[in-house]
Motif scaffolding. Sequence first.
Motif, PDB file in Angstrom:
ATOM      1  N   ALA A  11      85.937   6.854  10.472  1.00  0.00           N
ATOM      2  CA  ALA A  11      85.529   8.198  10.012  1.00  0.00           C
ATOM      3  C   ALA A  11      86.404   9.272  10.645  1.00  0.00           C
ATOM      4  N   LEU A  12      86.774   9.100  11.943  1.00  0.00           N
ATOM      5  CA  LEU A  12      87.640  10.056  12.620  1.00  0.00           C
ATOM      6  C   LEU A  12      89.003  10.131  11.942  1.00  0.00           C
ATOM      7  N   SER A  13      89.524   8.965  11.564  1.00  0.00           N
ATOM      8  CA  SER A  13      90.824   8.925  10.880  1.00  0.00           C
ATOM      9  C   SER A  13      90.757   9.656   9.545  1.00  0.00           C
ATOM     10  N   VAL A  14      89.690   9.428   8.786  1.00  0.00           N
ATOM     11  CA  VAL A  14      89.532  10.092   7.488  1.00  0.00           C
ATOM     12  C   VAL A  14      89.359  11.590   7.671  1.00  0.00           C
ATOM     13  N   GLY A  15      88.496  11.974   8.664  1.00  0.00           N
ATOM     14  CA  GLY A  15      88.247  13.397   8.901  1.00  0.00           C
ATOM     15  C   GLY A  15      89.505  14.130   9.314  1.00  0.00           C
ATOM     16  N   LEU A  16      90.283  13.576  10.203  1.00  0.00           N
ATOM     17  CA  LEU A  16      91.540  14.211  10.634  1.00  0.00           C
ATOM     18  C   LEU A  16      92.535  14.325   9.480  1.00  0.00           C
ATOM     19  N   SER A  17      92.624  13.267   8.692  1.00  0.00           N
ATOM     20  CA  SER A  17      93.567  13.291   7.567  1.00  0.00           C
ATOM     21  C   SER A  17      93.219  14.416   6.588  1.00  0.00           C
TER      22      SER A  17
END
Length: 342
Positions: A11-17
């Motif tokens: 989720a962190l990867s998606v949110g940052l992207s």
Amino acid sequence: MKLWVLVFITALSVGLSISLVNFHFQGSWYYMLISFLISFTTSFIVFYYLLEKYIYSKVKLIYKMIHNLKLGKDLKEALGEYVSSDPINDVEHEVKEWAGAKKREIELLKRQEKFRREFLSNVSHEFKTPLFAIQGYIETLQDCMTDDPEMALSFLKKAEKNVERLTYLISDLDAITKLETGEMPINYQRFDFVVLAKEVIDLLQDRAQKRQISLYIKDKYTTPSFVNADREKIRQVLINLIENSIKYGRENGATAIKIFALHDQFLIEVTDDGMGIEEKHLNRLFERFYRIDTHRSRMEGGTGLGLAIVKHILEAHQQTISVRSTPHIGTTFAFTLQKSDK
């Protein structure tokens, strides 16, 4: 790795992207933060739900089943008891163990298949040799029965010897099969092993004298030694071992029987000073039809099953046999028997 940690990282990867893409087009830190929080929260909830419902719960179920089935439980029990805190790593560990066990099973099956092929090949060869000899003698008899009666009688005697060899071979194979399947019972009784050993020595004395081999028990080993075993089968063990020492012993040699008292057993040794056996042969010595010197073994007339029968008889008594040997010095077969105090 825990499920929530895996979902958090995803989720962190998606949110940052998504927030970085938003900042690129909007140029606003405020909208970037809003987009990060919304995308992170949404991704965390969605991924957690999907992984938990469709993947993680299935992995848990698989692990519980694998773990409990390995413990010998039935399918219903396997599905309903054990819960792991980290089933993914545990499943990997279980699968590796399972793969290792299966590899060992396959290697064992390959060895058994090799042994089966060798055994069938040996049986076929052992039967063909006397059968072809008998066939040849009978064909020759048909030609010389009337013209040369003495030669015909000679061939009849040779055919008879090969028939006897076939009979012994079938009898030995039958004995091994019955010992393996438990069809041949062990009739335990109390008897003095020293008396039995002297009987066997008397029985084989003439055969040993033909090769100028002396058979004996030293005086210090003649103290009464009562054992609990099947007397006739132990007689066969002694006969087979001493006959072996006569066949492969040297002329003017000797074969000795020694008896040692252990805690609850007697250790019996049959020792000769013959040609000895190379170390590479020792591990296979008790296999059926295994021969060190094939030509000499056939000349001596054995079936190649004597030591295999010895091993099976002693194993049926829940006892052991071992062999040690030095080439050109001699060989010792040692086996144990249960003491009988009453």
